[in-house]
Scaffold this motif. Structure first.
Motif, mmCIF file in Angstrom:
data_model
loop_
_atom_site.group_PDB
_atom_site.id
_atom_site.type_symbol
_atom_site.label_atom_id
_atom_site.label_comp_id
_atom_site.label_asym_id
_atom_site.label_seq_id
_atom_site.Cartn_x
_atom_site.Cartn_y
_atom_site.Cartn_z
ATOM 1 N N MET A 107 -10.137 -38.660 9.508
ATOM 2 C CA MET A 107 -10.204 -37.499 10.412
ATOM 3 C C MET A 107 -9.232 -36.100 9.677
ATOM 4 S SD MET A 107 -11.414 -38.596 14.103
ATOM 5 C CE MET A 107 -10.319 -39.888 13.950
ATOM 6 N N THR A 108 -8.242 -37.194 9.388
ATOM 7 C CA THR A 108 -6.704 -36.287 8.975
ATOM 8 C C THR A 108 -7.604 -35.708 7.562
ATOM 9 O OG1 THR A 108 -5.758 -37.425 9.305
ATOM 10 C CG2 THR A 108 -4.927 -36.416 7.673
ATOM 11 N N GLN A 109 -8.704 -36.186 6.687
ATOM 12 C CA GLN A 109 -8.973 -35.356 5.521
ATOM 13 C C GLN A 109 -9.981 -34.085 5.985
ATOM 14 O OE1 GLN A 109 -10.535 -38.751 3.698
ATOM 15 N NE2 GLN A 109 -8.013 -39.574 2.755
ATOM 16 N N SER A 110 -10.440 -34.695 6.787
ATOM 17 C CA SER A 110 -11.412 -34.247 7.087
ATOM 18 C C SER A 110 -11.428 -32.562 7.334
ATOM 19 C CB SER A 110 -12.575 -34.402 8.091
ATOM 20 O OG SER A 110 -13.679 -35.566 7.494
ATOM 21 N N SER A 111 -10.060 -32.877 8.427
ATOM 22 C CA SER A 111 -9.465 -31.740 8.846
ATOM 23 C C SER A 111 -8.842 -30.735 7.784
ATOM 24 C CB SER A 111 -8.549 -32.131 10.052
ATOM 25 O OG SER A 111 -7.539 -33.126 9.823
ATOM 26 N N GLU A 112 -7.799 -31.268 6.864
ATOM 27 C CA GLU A 112 -7.490 -30.381 5.840
ATOM 28 C C GLU A 112 -8.645 -29.607 5.297
ATOM 29 O OE1 GLU A 112 -5.452 -33.975 3.095
ATOM 30 O OE2 GLU A 112 -3.733 -33.564 5.298
ATOM 31 N N ARG A 113 -9.566 -30.811 4.617
ATOM 32 C CA ARG A 113 -10.828 -30.019 4.015
ATOM 33 C C ARG A 113 -11.495 -28.532 5.039
ATOM 34 N NH1 ARG A 113 -12.121 -34.768 2.089
ATOM 35 N NH2 ARG A 113 -13.167 -35.631 3.390
ATOM 36 N N ILE A 114 -11.319 -28.909 5.877
ATOM 37 C CA ILE A 114 -12.217 -27.534 7.180
ATOM 38 C C ILE A 114 -11.307 -25.997 7.008
ATOM 39 C CG2 ILE A 114 -12.481 -26.772 9.466
ATOM 40 C CD1 ILE A 114 -13.843 -29.773 9.636
ATOM 41 N N SER A 115 -9.838 -26.871 6.958
ATOM 42 C CA SER A 115 -8.628 -25.731 6.589
ATOM 43 C C SER A 115 -8.759 -25.435 5.381
ATOM 44 C CB SER A 115 -7.176 -26.762 7.558
ATOM 45 O OG SER A 115 -6.609 -27.335 6.263
ATOM 46 N N ALA A 116 -9.079 -25.759 4.388
ATOM 47 C CA ALA A 116 -9.180 -25.186 3.365
ATOM 48 C C ALA A 116 -10.501 -24.311 3.137
ATOM 49 C CB ALA A 116 -8.937 -26.230 1.813
ATOM 50 N N GLY A 117 -10.850 -23.712 3.851
ATOM 51 C CA GLY A 117 -12.415 -23.205 3.424
ATOM 52 C C GLY A 117 -13.692 -23.791 3.801
ATOM 53 N N HIS A 118 -13.865 -25.574 3.872
ATOM 54 C CA HIS A 118 -14.861 -25.881 3.629
ATOM 55 C C HIS A 118 -15.208 -26.615 4.467
ATOM 56 C CE1 HIS A 118 -13.731 -26.784 -0.365
ATOM 57 N NE2 HIS A 118 -12.836 -26.633 -0.152
ATOM 58 N N TYR A 119 -15.851 -25.409 5.816
ATOM 59 C CA TYR A 119 -16.184 -25.101 7.243
ATOM 60 C C TYR A 119 -17.985 -25.932 7.433
ATOM 61 C CZ TYR A 119 -13.405 -20.979 7.044
ATOM 62 O OH TYR A 119 -12.782 -20.556 7.495
ATOM 63 N N ALA A 120 -18.721 -26.825 5.811
ATOM 64 C CA ALA A 120 -19.209 -27.191 6.113
ATOM 65 C C ALA A 120 -18.564 -28.671 6.080
ATOM 66 C CB ALA A 120 -20.603 -27.176 4.458
ATOM 67 N N GLU A 121 -17.765 -28.994 6.212
ATOM 68 C CA GLU A 121 -16.904 -30.555 6.507
ATOM 69 C C GLU A 121 -17.660 -30.979 7.854
ATOM 70 O OE1 GLU A 121 -15.335 -34.251 5.068
ATOM 71 O OE2 GLU A 121 -16.083 -31.993 3.916
ATOM 72 N N GLU A 133 -10.632 -42.475 22.619
ATOM 73 C CA GLU A 133 -10.721 -40.957 22.259
ATOM 74 C C GLU A 133 -10.857 -40.386 20.733
ATOM 75 O OE1 GLU A 133 -9.446 -43.289 24.233
ATOM 76 O OE2 GLU A 133 -7.701 -42.511 25.703
ATOM 77 N N LEU A 134 -10.851 -41.599 20.105
ATOM 78 C CA LEU A 134 -11.013 -41.186 18.266
ATOM 79 C C LEU A 134 -12.642 -40.686 18.252
ATOM 80 C CD1 LEU A 134 -9.545 -44.718 16.806
ATOM 81 C CD2 LEU A 134 -8.349 -42.597 16.612
ATOM 82 N N GLY A 135 -13.346 -40.739 19.063
ATOM 83 C CA GLY A 135 -14.560 -40.594 19.255
ATOM 84 C C GLY A 135 -14.632 -39.797 19.500
ATOM 85 N N GLN A 136 -14.731 -39.084 20.383
ATOM 86 C CA GLN A 136 -13.798 -37.083 21.262
ATOM 87 C C GLN A 136 -13.346 -36.834 20.478
ATOM 88 O OE1 GLN A 136 -12.355 -37.974 25.506
ATOM 89 N NE2 GLN A 136 -13.429 -39.549 26.147
ATOM 90 N N LEU A 137 -12.091 -37.365 19.681
ATOM 91 C CA LEU A 137 -11.388 -36.548 18.425
ATOM 92 C C LEU A 137 -12.145 -36.013 17.703
ATOM 93 C CD1 LEU A 137 -9.383 -34.958 17.331
ATOM 94 C CD2 LEU A 137 -8.355 -37.281 16.741
ATOM 95 N N ALA A 138 -12.899 -37.068 16.672
ATOM 96 C CA ALA A 138 -14.072 -36.726 15.944
ATOM 97 C C ALA A 138 -15.214 -35.701 16.223
ATOM 98 C CB ALA A 138 -14.421 -38.156 15.382
ATOM 99 N N ALA A 139 -15.837 -35.764 17.494
ATOM 100 C CA ALA A 139 -16.193 -33.987 18.301
ATOM 101 C C ALA A 139 -16.252 -33.372 18.118
ATOM 102 C CB ALA A 139 -17.202 -35.081 19.010
ATOM 103 N N SER A 140 -14.681 -33.186 18.698
ATOM 104 C CA SER A 140 -13.806 -32.435 19.180
ATOM 105 C C SER A 140 -13.751 -31.650 17.410
ATOM 106 C CB SER A 140 -13.403 -32.480 19.483
ATOM 107 O OG SER A 140 -13.046 -32.703 21.228
ATOM 108 N N ILE A 141 -13.793 -32.285 16.783
ATOM 109 C CA ILE A 141 -13.095 -31.337 14.617
ATOM 110 C C ILE A 141 -14.567 -31.278 14.458
ATOM 111 C CG2 ILE A 141 -12.751 -32.539 12.677
ATOM 112 C CD1 ILE A 141 -10.957 -34.407 13.690
ATOM 113 N N ASN A 142 -16.008 -31.971 15.277
ATOM 114 C CA ASN A 142 -17.102 -31.094 14.434
ATOM 115 C C ASN A 142 -17.431 -30.139 14.957
ATOM 116 O OD1 ASN A 142 -17.726 -33.501 11.983
ATOM 117 N ND2 ASN A 142 -18.401 -34.733 13.262
ATOM 118 N N ALA A 143 -17.185 -30.035 15.983
ATOM 119 C CA ALA A 143 -17.270 -28.662 17.142
ATOM 120 C C ALA A 143 -16.810 -27.589 16.216
ATOM 121 C CB ALA A 143 -17.237 -28.551 18.504
ATOM 122 N N LEU A 144 -14.892 -28.034 15.914
ATOM 123 C CA LEU A 144 -14.327 -27.081 15.969
ATOM 124 C C LEU A 144 -15.211 -26.372 14.072
ATOM 125 C CD1 LEU A 144 -12.204 -25.273 15.845
ATOM 126 C CD2 LEU A 144 -11.142 -27.150 14.746
ATOM 127 N N ALA A 145 -15.565 -27.393 13.182
ATOM 128 C CA ALA A 145 -15.751 -27.227 11.931
ATOM 129 C C ALA A 145 -17.358 -26.270 12.333
ATOM 130 C CB ALA A 145 -16.413 -28.132 11.180
#
Length: 378
Positions: A107-121, A133-145
């Protein structure tokens, strides 16, 4: 039952259970190894003594020696068991830690790629399907993306739409000016009128963009005050009644009696209602009917503008308040619509504590827009 489910699905509960499991595994290993080794080792120490000194069992010195040997044997067994328990607990701890850290690392790697502008991540499927909570966090990151990807898409659309809207009047002005410079077009009053019209169209678009920016940033100064609903309904209807009659549309007005006052900026409330009425006028072919209903909805007053016009699909309803969105682009441009009137109206309604919603039964079945404003404090 709810507590048990929460305890077993939460990350804290899983950590507690995992550590408890580690302790239980360590203790069980310790006991198992001790009971397995102690008798064998003790017997190995005792047999030689009995073979060489069978009479030793009756002396105090022999008893002490036997006891000492037993304790030494037990200590050796416990030491071996402790090492085995430590290694086993370490293996279980590493397994548990990996179950937690690997998804977090992904999830950290995915969030870093999203912050770099790769919004399809997107975060991988496995962490998302977890119930903790890990599942909720992953779903939140995907929703943010997804939200960032949509925002970026809309930003590009806005840039393209603004460029297109500006290109049309600029191209017209440029063509006429080149014609005047080359002597192809005579500088007649109609020509100057055309240039003035296109310049006004350009200025109107810039003004709309500026007002949209200020409205969405809530930088438009508002003067909320108690206002009687019929007051600004009439103010919005009066300038348009002639246009409704000229187009052959029936205009029906229903205002509930004894309505309480609403807290709103009268000028902006009239602007919103005017926008809704103008849209109904534009997109309702003759013969048609436009109905204005003003009634109370709990602690709000609702201003509903319904028509028998072209109607909207579910997809169009989902985007109707977006910037520069048009149901029929060619028809909207023919009417001089910039496609941001409803966006400005919604922002103004929100700034006054109200809301705008759109409804339609489908294409060709008309539509209705409802503005709600809060009641004035009595």
């Amino acid at each position: 039952m709810r507590w048990r489910l929460s305890f077993t699905t939460s990350l804290g509960g899983k950590f507690l259970l995992s550590y408890l499991l580690i302790v239980l595994v360590g203790v069980a290993t310790l006991l198992a190894v001790t009971f397995a080794l102690a008798p064998t080792l003790f017997q190995a120490q005792l047999v030689p003594i009995l073979q060489t000194h069978p009479e030793a069992l009756t002396t105090a010195e022999a008893s002490q020696r036997i006891l000492g040997d037993f304790l030494a044997t037990l200590l050796i067994a416990l030491a071996v068991a402790a090492i085995a328990a430590t290694l086993t607990s370490l293996a279980v701890s590493l397994f548990v830690a990996r179950r937690v850290t690997v998804p977090l690392r992904e999830m950290t790697q995915s969030s870093e790629r999203i912050s770099a502008g790769h919004y399809a991540e997107r975060v991988e499927v496995a962490p998302v399907h977890r119930a903790d909570e890990l599942g909720q966090l992953a779903a939140s990151i995907n929703a943010l993306a997804v939200a960032l990807e949509q925002t970026e898409r809309r930003r590009l659309e806005v840039i393209g739409n603004v460029a297109h809207e500006l290109r049309t009047p600029i191209a017209t002005l440029e063509g006429y000016l080149e014609g005047l410079l080359d002597g192809v077009i005579e500088p007649t009053p109609p020509t100057w009128a055309m240039l003035h019209t296109e310049a006004g169209r350009l200025r109107s678009l810039v003004d709309d963009l500026q007002e949209l920016s200020r409205a969405e940033a809530r930088q438009i100064p508002l003067s909320p005050q108690p206002v009687a609903p019929p007051q600004f309904v009439q103010a919005a209807l009066e300038p348009l009644e002639g246009q409704f009659a000229e187009k052959g549309l029936e205009l029906v007005i229903h205002v509930q009696k004894n309505l309480p006052q609403v807290m709103a900026d009268p000028t902006r409330a009239v602007q919103i209602l005017t926008n809704l009425l103008v849209n109904a006028l534009r997109y309702t072919p003759a013969p048609g009917r436009v109905e204005v209903i003003v009634s109370r909805e709990e602690n709000m007053v609702a201003f509903r503008v319904s028509d028998t016009g072209v109607g909207l699909t579910k997809e169009q309803l989902a985007h109707i308040f977006e910037r520069f969105y048009r149901v029929d682009k060619s028809r909207s441009r023919a009417f001089g619509s910039s496609g941001i009137g409803l966006t400005i109206a919604r922002s103004l309604a929100h700034a006054m504590g109200g809301e705008i919603r759109a409804e339609s039964a489908g294409l060709g079945r008309g539509s209705s827009f409802t503005l709600t404003l809060p009641l004035a404090h009595e």
